[in-house]
Design an enzyme around this catalytic site. Sequence first.
Site, PDB file in Angstrom:
ATOM      1  N   TYR A  40     -79.130   6.477  24.411  1.00 52.29           N
ATOM      2  CA  TYR A  40     -80.100   7.283  24.682  1.00 52.29           C
ATOM      3  C   TYR A  40     -79.455   8.513  25.521  1.00 52.29           C
ATOM      4  O   TYR A  40     -78.391   8.689  26.023  1.00 52.29           O
ATOM      5  CB  TYR A  40     -80.972   6.460  25.713  1.00 52.29           C
ATOM      6  N   CYS A  41     -80.577   9.629  25.362  1.00 52.51           N
ATOM      7  CA  CYS A  41     -80.205  10.779  26.434  1.00 52.51           C
ATOM      8  C   CYS A  41     -81.436  11.269  26.946  1.00 52.51           C
ATOM      9  O   CYS A  41     -82.222  10.352  27.370  1.00 52.51           O
ATOM     10  CB  CYS A  41     -79.541  11.958  25.266  1.00 52.51           C
TER      11      CYS A  41
END
Length: 131
Positions: free
Chosen positions: A90-91
């Site tokens: 994820y970011c």
Amino acid sequence: MKGKLLFFKLFILAALVIPVSAFAEIKDDDVAKIDELIKTGKYIVIDVRTKEEYNAGHLAGALNFDYYSDDFEDSIESQFKNKNKPYIVYCRSGKRSLASAEILEELGFTNVTNMKGGILAWESAGKPVVK
Ligand SMILES: O=S(=O)([O-])[S-]
């Protein structure tokens, strides 16, 4: 008959030219599903944001590997020897993690799931972050 032979030749040529990774499908799950997956305890969670973003708040247990760092691929490969384990990336909003998921699959990782919407979606859903 000639048509079938040509088709067969083209099929063989395509099989030789197109890498297997071109067929790999990256899983792209929403926050609710990701939360379920994490709770199984089977997933390695990778936060691909910068160290500063990570330090400002991240998912519990997430490991930080900055997508923008020069040694991103090398670090991932040397840290994670088992490419068949399930990974979640994820970011901030989902772009870097999707690009990272593609890189991981090119490196041979077989089970990579991107968190759709990133940590922004996670926080919007009222899920906890740690600092
Ligand atoms: O984190 S992001 O690349 O989606 S802005």
